[in-house]
Design an enzyme around this catalytic site. Structure first.
Site, PDB file in Angstrom:
ATOM      1  NE  ARG A 122      32.304  67.127  72.682  1.00 25.39           N
ATOM      2  CZ  ARG A 122      32.790  65.886  72.032  1.00 25.39           C
ATOM      3  NH1 ARG A 122      32.986  65.096  71.782  1.00 25.39           N
ATOM      4  NH2 ARG A 122      33.809  67.154  70.946  1.00 25.39           N
ATOM      5  N   PRO A 123      29.722  71.302  76.826  1.00 20.55           N
ATOM      6  CG  PRO A 123      30.782  72.715  78.549  1.00 20.55           C
ATOM      7  CD  PRO A 123      30.687  71.577  78.464  1.00 20.55           C
ATOM      8  CB  ILE A 124      28.057  75.515  72.675  1.00 15.49           C
ATOM      9  CG1 ILE A 124      26.588  75.596  73.252  1.00 15.49           C
ATOM     10  CG2 ILE A 124      28.725  73.977  72.374  1.00 15.49           C
ATOM     11  CD1 ILE A 124      26.076  75.783  71.604  1.00 15.49           C
ATOM     12  CG  ASP A 125      30.559  78.291  78.592  1.00 16.81           C
ATOM     13  OD1 ASP A 125      30.149  76.487  78.334  1.00 16.81           O
ATOM     14  OD2 ASP A 125      31.049  78.406  78.672  1.00 16.81           O
ATOM     15  CG  ASP A 308      41.030  64.092  70.479  1.00 15.99           C
ATOM     16  OD1 ASP A 308      40.081  63.864  70.795  1.00 15.99           O
ATOM     17  OD2 ASP A 308      41.495  65.238  69.507  1.00 15.99           O
TER      18      ASP A 308
HETATM   19  N1  EPU Z   1      34.830  73.826  76.814  1.00 16.21           N
HETATM   20  C1  EPU Z   1      33.970  74.848  77.473  1.00 16.21           C
HETATM   21  N2  EPU Z   1      32.698  75.670  77.243  1.00 16.21           N
HETATM   22  C2  EPU Z   1      33.034  75.370  75.487  1.00 16.21           C
HETATM   23  C3  EPU Z   1      33.918  74.297  74.914  1.00 16.21           C
HETATM   24  C4  EPU Z   1      34.145  74.228  75.118  1.00 16.21           C
HETATM   25  O1  EPU Z   1      33.439  74.466  78.881  1.00 16.21           O
HETATM   26  O2  EPU Z   1      32.297  76.299  74.981  1.00 16.21           O
HETATM   27  C5  EPU Z   1      35.477  72.597  77.567  1.00 16.21           C
HETATM   28  C6  EPU Z   1      35.178  71.024  77.162  1.00 16.21           C
HETATM   29  O3  EPU Z   1      33.851  71.297  78.342  1.00 16.21           O
HETATM   30  C7  EPU Z   1      36.501  70.523  77.271  1.00 16.21           C
HETATM   31  C8  EPU Z   1      37.306  71.839  76.667  1.00 16.21           C
HETATM   32  O4  EPU Z   1      36.866  72.882  76.841  1.00 16.21           O
HETATM   33  O5  EPU Z   1      36.649  70.162  77.981  1.00 16.21           O
HETATM   34  C9  EPU Z   1      37.615  71.478  75.416  1.00 16.21           C
HETATM   35  O6  EPU Z   1      36.870  71.894  74.403  1.00 16.21           O
HETATM   36  P1  EPU Z   1      37.091  71.912  72.700  1.00 16.21           P
HETATM   37  O7  EPU Z   1      36.173  72.386  72.294  1.00 16.21           O
HETATM   38  O8  EPU Z   1      38.361  72.608  73.018  1.00 16.21           O
HETATM   39  O9  EPU Z   1      37.064  70.454  72.289  1.00 16.21           O
HETATM   40  P2  EPU Z   1      36.034  71.009  71.306  1.00 16.21           P
HETATM   41  O10 EPU Z   1      36.747  72.016  70.071  1.00 16.21           O
HETATM   42  O11 EPU Z   1      34.891  70.349  70.793  1.00 16.21           O
HETATM   43  C10 EPU Z   1      38.264  69.540  69.291  1.00 16.21           C
HETATM   44  C11 EPU Z   1      38.059  68.072  69.147  1.00 16.21           C
HETATM   45  C12 EPU Z   1      38.216  66.931  69.990  1.00 16.21           C
HETATM   46  C13 EPU Z   1      39.058  67.573  71.216  1.00 16.21           C
HETATM   47  C14 EPU Z   1      38.817  68.402  71.186  1.00 16.21           C
HETATM   48  C15 EPU Z   1      40.276  69.041  72.585  1.00 16.21           C
HETATM   49  C16 EPU Z   1      36.618  69.035  66.805  1.00 16.21           C
HETATM   50  C17 EPU Z   1      35.891  68.979  65.872  1.00 16.21           C
HETATM   51  N3  EPU Z   1      36.926  67.886  67.883  1.00 16.21           N
HETATM   52  O12 EPU Z   1      36.754  69.612  70.500  1.00 16.21           O
HETATM   53  O13 EPU Z   1      38.218  66.061  68.824  1.00 16.21           O
HETATM   54  O14 EPU Z   1      39.228  66.369  71.895  1.00 16.21           O
HETATM   55  O15 EPU Z   1      39.182  69.483  70.476  1.00 16.21           O
HETATM   56  O16 EPU Z   1      41.351  68.928  71.369  1.00 16.21           O
HETATM   57  O17 EPU Z   1      38.075  69.330  66.263  1.00 16.21           O
HETATM   58  C18 EPU Z   1      37.979  63.750  68.480  1.00 16.21           C
HETATM   59  O18 EPU Z   1      39.322  64.046  67.512  1.00 16.21           O
HETATM   60  O19 EPU Z   1      38.169  62.594  68.716  1.00 16.21           O
HETATM   61  C19 EPU Z   1      37.703  65.093  69.106  1.00 16.21           C
HETATM   62  C20 EPU Z   1      36.479  64.397  69.976  1.00 16.21           C
END
Ligand code: EPU
Length: 426
Positions: A122-125, A308
């Site tokens: 779960r990257p944060i790049d 989700d």
């Molecule tokens: N990603 C990257 N780089 C980043 C951020 C994301 O490569 O810097 C990738 C992730 O690895 C993934 C995709 O982008 O493959 C989507 O990730 P996103 O950042 O959209 O996910 P998130 O913000 O961490 C939120 C929800 C999740 C939901 C996802 C996708 C929250 C707190 N969490 O996560 O919800 O699955 O969006 O819709 O809003 C849940 O509620 O059970 C849950 C996991």
């Protein structure tokens, strides 16, 4: 520790009121850091992740008044620390919003790296890309992420992947930056729009949320002092809609925005369910009066089919005659729950990001566990549709994101009990 004991096979019927959205709440709570006065927030879901987040804010000096079960007043104006290194912060994924919010408020943030459900890497790049683009220097050391800037200046950047978290974090960091920020390839999820609406209500200038280009004109101050009501949780609503389908039921989900559920409604209709929007415009009735058909599903960012709801619909399709192909296109690894469904007799083969589901006549009750939040919801759905008794363990994971889960299912006729776990269970 508790488990759910479900006696399956009852058709669920009746009305259920959906709570406020978890994924909005966990972004709006830290967004209050940017506001210079008290914020009254309504329709807050009563779930563990929200309680933990409010605790984190209290730990760093926020004053929180609990008005009733779904309303709080948060005043962060006396906070003078830009650090959130507490244990709680590393436990919830959404603690990454503290980075954007603290950076936006103090031009400085030091936060524990986020935890949360494990779907592979779960990257944060993209979050970091946004902060750096606004002029911050970002470092990760000793489990903490630090972002600091002398000045935050508006800029334009393109998100390499559509990320809900990075889009919201970019908005939080940019809201008080000097000049205009443009986020391209932004996420369009309802909670992105909700956070923008909240910030605008408090005095921000954000346009385009809900489209893939968001423009933020930096303001000096968010005076706040107003009330905001969180949008309904489309994932909780979707879970009940799928529960109606797997039990051949007739459930009306109330206090929702039907548009947010279009991708699920379309799939349920394709399967043969009746899905009707009621005249009030804020409820949907899902009724099953014929045999459902297999369908293919591919998860995608909004407005596509939500990841989700992928585990819950897979649980449903495992009991629908025919072959369904589920493609998980958002997360690397979101099929960890499939072995649990197999214990119930599901016939599912996983090949990388694809699950091939061969529907069986009926799942059978078994002792299973919640491997993550939505997987846990899928186990409940499976247990409700199965023959016999299902025990769902690791219930605490489900409590992170579903309010009064067993009470709500009971309201539509489910035979479901929360039971304290005894030594015999191990
Ligand atoms: N990603 C990257 N780089 C980043 C951020 C994301 O490569 O810097 C990738 C992730 O690895 C993934 C995709 O982008 O493959 C989507 O990730 P996103 O950042 O959209 O996910 P998130 O913000 O961490 C939120 C929800 C999740 C939901 C996802 C996708 C929250 C707190 N969490 O996560 O919800 O699955 O969006 O819709 O809003 C849940 O509620 O059970 C849950 C996991």
């Amino acid at each position: 520790m508790h488990k759910l004991v479900i006696t399956g096979g009852t058709s669920l019927e009746g009305e259920i009121t959906i709570s406020g959205a978890k994924n909005s709440a966990v972004a709006i709570i830290p967004a209050t850091l940017l506001v210079d006065g008290p914020c009254r927030i309504e329709n807050i879901p009563k779930i563990k992740d929200v309680k933990m987040f409010l605790k984190i804010l209290e730990n760093i000096g926020a004053i929180i008044e609990y008005i009733d079960d779904s309303t709080v007043i948060i005043d962060t104006s006396s906070i003078d620390s830009y650090e959130a290194r507490y244990d709680e912060a590393s436990k919830i994924r959404a603690s990454y919003y503290l980075m954007g919010a603290l950076l936006g408020k103090f031009k400085n943030a030091r936060v524990a790296l986020p935890g949360g459900c494990d779907f592979g890497t779960r990257p944060i790049d993209q979050h970091i890309k946004a902060f750096e683009s606004l002029g911050a220097k970002v470092d990760i050391e000793h489990g903490l992420i630090t972002a600091r800037a002398n000045e935050l200046n508006g800029s334009s950047f393109y998100m390499d992947v559509v990320s809900v978290g990075a889009t919201i974090n970019a908005m939080l960091a940019a809201v008080k930056a000097k000049g205009t920020t443009v986020i391209e390839n932004a996420a369009k999820e309802p909670h992105v729009v909700d956070v923008a609406n909240f910030l605008n209500n408090m005095g921000a200038n954000i346009i385009g949320a809900g489209t893939d280009i968001i423009k933020i004109k930096g303001v000096d101050k968010l005076p706040g002092g107003t009330t905001y009501s969180i949008v309904p949780d489309q994932i909780e609503a979707g879970t009940f809609m799928i529960a109606s389908a797997i039990t051949n039921g007739d459930i009306t989900v109330k206090n929702i925005i039907p548009k947010h559920l279009e991708s699920l409604s379309a799939k349920l209709i394709e399967m043969g369910a009746s899905v009707k929007e009621n005249d009030d415009g804020d409820s949907l009735r899902v009724k099953i009066d014929k045999k459902l058909l297999a369908v293919n599903i591919k998860t995608q960012p909004y407005p596509g089919f939500p990841t989700d709801l992928q585990p819950q619909i897979t649980a449903l399709l495992s009991q629908v005659d025919g072959i369904s192909i589920i493609t998980e296109a958002v997360w690397d690894s979101r099929f960890q729950y499939i072995p649990e469904l197999r214990r119930m007799g599901a016939q599912i083969r996983v090949e990388g990001r694809i699950a091939i589901v061969e529907g069986v006549e009926r799942l059978t009750g078994a002792k299973i566990k919640a491997t993550d939040l939505r997987a846990g919801a899928a186990m409940i759905v499976a247990g409700l549709g199965a023959e016999g008794i299902t025990e769902v363990h690791d219930l605490e994971i489900i409590d992170r994101g579903y309010e009064n889960v067993e009470e709500k299912f009971k309201q539509v006729g489910a035979k479901i009990e929360r039971v304290r776990i005894t030594e015999m269970d191990y």
